[in-house]
Enzyme design. Structure first.
Site, PDB file in Angstrom:
ATOM      1  N   LEU A  56       0.836  -1.211   0.000  1.00 48.84           N
ATOM      2  CA  LEU A  56       0.000   0.000   0.000  1.00 48.84           C
ATOM      3  C   LEU A  56       0.866   1.255   0.000  1.00 48.84           C
ATOM      4  O   LEU A  56       0.536   2.243  -0.666  1.00 48.84           O
ATOM      5  CB  LEU A  56      -0.944  -0.001   1.194  1.00 48.84           C
ATOM      6  CG  LEU A  56      -2.006  -1.106   1.215  1.00 48.84           C
ATOM      7  CD1 LEU A  56      -2.821  -1.036   2.494  1.00 48.84           C
ATOM      8  CD2 LEU A  56      -2.902  -1.039  -0.006  1.00 48.84           C
ATOM      9  N   ALA A  59       2.059   1.868  -3.544  1.00 50.71           N
ATOM     10  CA  ALA A  59       0.989   2.420  -4.376  1.00 50.71           C
ATOM     11  C   ALA A  59       0.712   3.886  -4.037  1.00 50.71           C
ATOM     12  O   ALA A  59       0.575   4.726  -4.937  1.00 50.71           O
ATOM     13  CB  ALA A  59      -0.285   1.589  -4.206  1.00 50.71           C
ATOM     14  N   GLU A  60       0.649   4.206  -2.743  1.00 53.20           N
ATOM     15  CA  GLU A  60       0.355   5.586  -2.346  1.00 53.20           C
ATOM     16  C   GLU A  60       1.483   6.533  -2.751  1.00 53.20           C
ATOM     17  O   GLU A  60       1.237   7.637  -3.239  1.00 53.20           O
ATOM     18  CB  GLU A  60       0.106   5.688  -0.844  1.00 53.20           C
ATOM     19  CG  GLU A  60      -0.266   7.106  -0.433  1.00 53.20           C
ATOM     20  CD  GLU A  60      -0.588   7.248   1.043  1.00 53.20           C
ATOM     21  OE1 GLU A  60      -1.105   8.312   1.411  1.00 53.20           O
ATOM     22  OE2 GLU A  60      -0.309   6.314   1.820  1.00 53.20           O
ATOM     23  N   ASN A  61       2.719   6.103  -2.564  1.00 50.70           N
ATOM     24  CA  ASN A  61       3.855   6.938  -2.956  1.00 50.70           C
ATOM     25  C   ASN A  61       3.895   7.140  -4.471  1.00 50.70           C
ATOM     26  O   ASN A  61       4.166   8.238  -4.948  1.00 50.70           O
ATOM     27  CB  ASN A  61       5.168   6.341  -2.448  1.00 50.70           C
ATOM     28  CG  ASN A  61       5.427   6.694  -1.006  1.00 50.70           C
ATOM     29  OD1 ASN A  61       6.067   7.686  -0.717  1.00 50.70           O
ATOM     30  ND2 ASN A  61       4.911   5.882  -0.093  1.00 50.70           N
TER      31      ASN A  61
END
Length: 148
Positions: A56, A59-61
């Site tokens: 996660l 993906a967020e970065n």
């Protein structure tokens, strides 16, 4: 999408992206970007599998880098991250995240991120919503780290 400017700035910062050794990559298609991350002792569970939290974070970065590329004079912060983990990845493998912009509004960007292993098998699907804001007067959205 060309993310080279953001990539250079990120490499100069201390933070989670560098701690987990994320490598960000430009793509030829607009509204897309990629990142790779080796599964190792920094991002695995005690059982030797890639941690879902690290997936996660990747993906967020990546979505954040994409939003920063689209709006370089603004600040982008993740406000929602939702993922499904489909399969496990063992230590020693490398995962590749491919982000596609689903919505680019004035203040919200929504990204769909697929994470796959080296064989191309789907590991996780993640949706990231970024809030894009103007920096306060005198603030810089993203600055290189100062020499210590």
């Amino acid at each position: 999408m060309n993310i080279e400017k953001q990539k250079v700035l990120i490499e100069q910062q201390d933070g989670l992206s560098n701690t987990l050794a994320m490598e960000f990559l430009s793509t030829p298609e607009p509204g897309t970007c990629m990142a790779r991350m080796k599964v190792d002792k920094l991002n695995r569970q005690p059982f030797g599998f890639l941690s879902g939290g690290a997936t996660l974070a990747l993906a967020e970065n990546l979505a954040g880098v994409g939003s920063m590329s689209l709006c370089p004079d603004k600040i982008s912060v993740g406000i929602n991250v939702s993922g499904n983990h489909i399969s496990a990845v063992r230590e020693g493998d490398t995962v590749t995240a491919y982000a596609k912009l689903l919505h680019q509004g004035r203040t919200l960007h929504v990204w769909q991120v697929e994470v796959k292993n080296t064989l191309g098998k789907l590991v996780s699907t993640v949706q990231v919503t970024n809030y894009v804001i103007n920096p306060k007067k005198g603030d810089q959205p993203f600055q290189p780290a100062e020499d210590e």
